[in-house]
Scaffold this active site. Structure first.
Site, PDB file in Angstrom:
ATOM      1  CD1 TRP A  20       0.051   1.132   3.232  1.00  0.00           C
ATOM      2  CD2 TRP A  20      -0.220  -1.077   3.439  1.00  0.00           C
ATOM      3  NE1 TRP A  20       0.495   0.773   4.488  1.00  0.00           N
ATOM      4  CE2 TRP A  20       0.335  -0.577   4.643  1.00  0.00           C
ATOM      5  CE3 TRP A  20      -0.491  -2.434   3.347  1.00  0.00           C
ATOM      6  CZ2 TRP A  20       0.626  -1.393   5.730  1.00  0.00           C
ATOM      7  CZ3 TRP A  20      -0.198  -3.239   4.431  1.00  0.00           C
ATOM      8  CH2 TRP A  20       0.347  -2.727   5.597  1.00  0.00           C
ATOM      9  CE1 TYR A  54      -4.281  -0.389  -0.208  1.00  0.00           C
ATOM     10  CE2 TYR A  54      -2.857  -2.134  -0.998  1.00  0.00           C
ATOM     11  CZ  TYR A  54      -3.817  -1.682  -0.128  1.00  0.00           C
ATOM     12  OH  TYR A  54      -4.313  -2.536   0.836  1.00  0.00           O
ATOM     13  CE  LYS A  98     -12.335   6.269   0.458  1.00  0.00           C
ATOM     14  NZ  LYS A  98     -11.425   6.333   1.640  1.00  0.00           N
ATOM     15  NE  ARG A 130     -12.009  -0.043   4.091  1.00  0.00           N
ATOM     16  CZ  ARG A 130     -11.650   0.063   5.373  1.00  0.00           C
ATOM     17  NH1 ARG A 130     -12.508  -0.289   6.321  1.00  0.00           N
ATOM     18  NH2 ARG A 130     -10.453   0.498   5.694  1.00  0.00           N
ATOM     19  CB  SER A 159     -10.698  -6.445   2.302  1.00  0.00           C
ATOM     20  OG  SER A 159      -9.879  -5.753   3.218  1.00  0.00           O
ATOM     21  CG  ASN A 160     -11.675  -3.708   5.735  1.00  0.00           C
ATOM     22  OD1 ASN A 160     -10.991  -3.706   6.749  1.00  0.00           O
ATOM     23  ND2 ASN A 160     -11.205  -3.317   4.556  1.00  0.00           N
ATOM     24  N   GLY A 260       3.651  -3.934   5.627  1.00  0.00           N
ATOM     25  CA  GLY A 260       3.948  -2.903   4.644  1.00  0.00           C
ATOM     26  C   GLY A 260       5.064  -1.983   5.084  1.00  0.00           C
ATOM     27  CB  THR A 261       8.188  -1.557   5.715  1.00  0.00           C
ATOM     28  OG1 THR A 261       9.292  -0.646   5.866  1.00  0.00           O
ATOM     29  CG2 THR A 261       8.736  -2.944   5.386  1.00  0.00           C
ATOM     30  CG  ASN A 262       7.909   2.014   0.581  1.00  0.00           C
ATOM     31  OD1 ASN A 262       7.685   1.107  -0.212  1.00  0.00           O
ATOM     32  ND2 ASN A 262       7.082   3.045   0.746  1.00  0.00           N
TER      33      ASN A 262
END
Length: 296
Positions: A20, A54, A98, A130, A159-160, A260-262
């Site tokens: 994301w 994303y 949205k 969603r 999801s969710n 999630g990490t860059n």
């Protein structure tokens, strides 16, 4: 790394790499994205989690550029992506508000966009991102069946979703929903007692957990939970993040944390969670710290 069987011919790595933030990195070059994927693969992390929204509808293309330059990577990974959120950005910049769109036309168009942008021939798992309060479950269910039958998508999930959202959609489908990606962590532990986890666990449906580090607060915040994590981390020689992920992995419901990490160094350390011995009392020590009181 252990794997979770999704179907007879599809499995996911126990830890999933969440993309994301992929489009938010200061470096979205092909080489840098490839390096992230290769750092995952070196640990046995093969499942990549995407969504059309994303990066303002740009993250899928960032991944696609890397896969186009190194097509051999396609056969080494599984791709999960999502659709139904329409926000005034990117290709939907003319949207007035949205909203969610689970219509057949939107799902089919979203699948085609994702395939093209990611330079792939098939999506391993497509999720409805969603719950849509305007969902016509017959139309949505038929559309999901259609994209599977077309060969463009291997499996579908959500999801969710809450239990009632799941059963409503599934009632109008021939294809089984194979996962629900929900928020679950030591800072969002309600899913373990409100039925979200129990419903899926009863049906042997693997769970994907987003924000397993509480939006980063379990790594950088202060408090009883962070102190409890730090104690276990010191005993094991890992960081708080690894212990927080191990807490999820220890649960019998087949939870797959989406990380999630860059940061390449953090990516290389994602599998440190597997080094943690999370026995039942340790699990409850952390849970008690999260609750702020002992269990009843």
């Amino acid at each position: 790394m252990n794997r979770i069987d999704i179907t007879n011919d599809l499995s996911f790595s126990r830890i999933v790499y969440g993309m994301w933030r992929l489009g938010d990195d200061s470096d979205t070059s092909v080489g840098h994205v490839q390096a992230k994927i290769e750092a995952c693969l070196a640990q046995g992390i093969t499942t990549m989690d995407q969504a059309d929204i994303y990066g303002g509808y740009e993250a899928e293309e960032v991944l696609g550029n890397a896969l186009k330059a190194a097509p051999a990577l396609k056969d080494q990974i599984e791709i999960v992506t999502k659709c139904d959120i329409v926000a005034p950005a990117g290709r939907y910049s003319d949207a007035r508000v949205k909203y969610y769109d689970t219509s057949r036309a939107h799902i089919l168009a979203s699948v085609d966009h994702s395939l093209r942008l990611m330079n792939i021939d098939k999506i391993d798992t497509l999720l409805i991102h969603r719950p849509d309060p305007m969902m016509d479950h017959h139309e949505t269910g038929a559309a999901l069946d259609e994209v599977v039958a077309s060969g463009k998508v291997r499996t579908v999930g959500v999801s969710n979703f809450k239990l009632h959202d799941w059963t409503l959609l599934q009632s109008a489908m021939k294809t089984p929903l194979i996962t629900n990606q929900i928020e679950a962590s030591l800072t969002a532990h309600e899913a373990f007692t409100n039925g979200d986890v129990g419903y899926l666990q009863e049906r042997n449906v693997p769970i994907m957990a987003w924000s397993p580090l509480g939006g980063g607060s379990l790594m950088t915040g202060t408090g009883a939970v962070q102190d409890a994590l730090a104690k276990v981390a010191a005993d094991t020689g890992v960081d708080n993040a690894a212990v927080a992920v191990a807490w999820l992995l220890a649960h019998p419901a087949k939870i797959m944390p989406v990380m999630g990490t860059n940061n390449i160094n953090r990516i290389k350390a994602l599998s440190d969670a597997l080094k943690v011995n999370m026995d039942r009392q340790t699990w409850f020590e952390l849970y008690t710290a999260a609750l702020g009181t002992e269990v009843p």
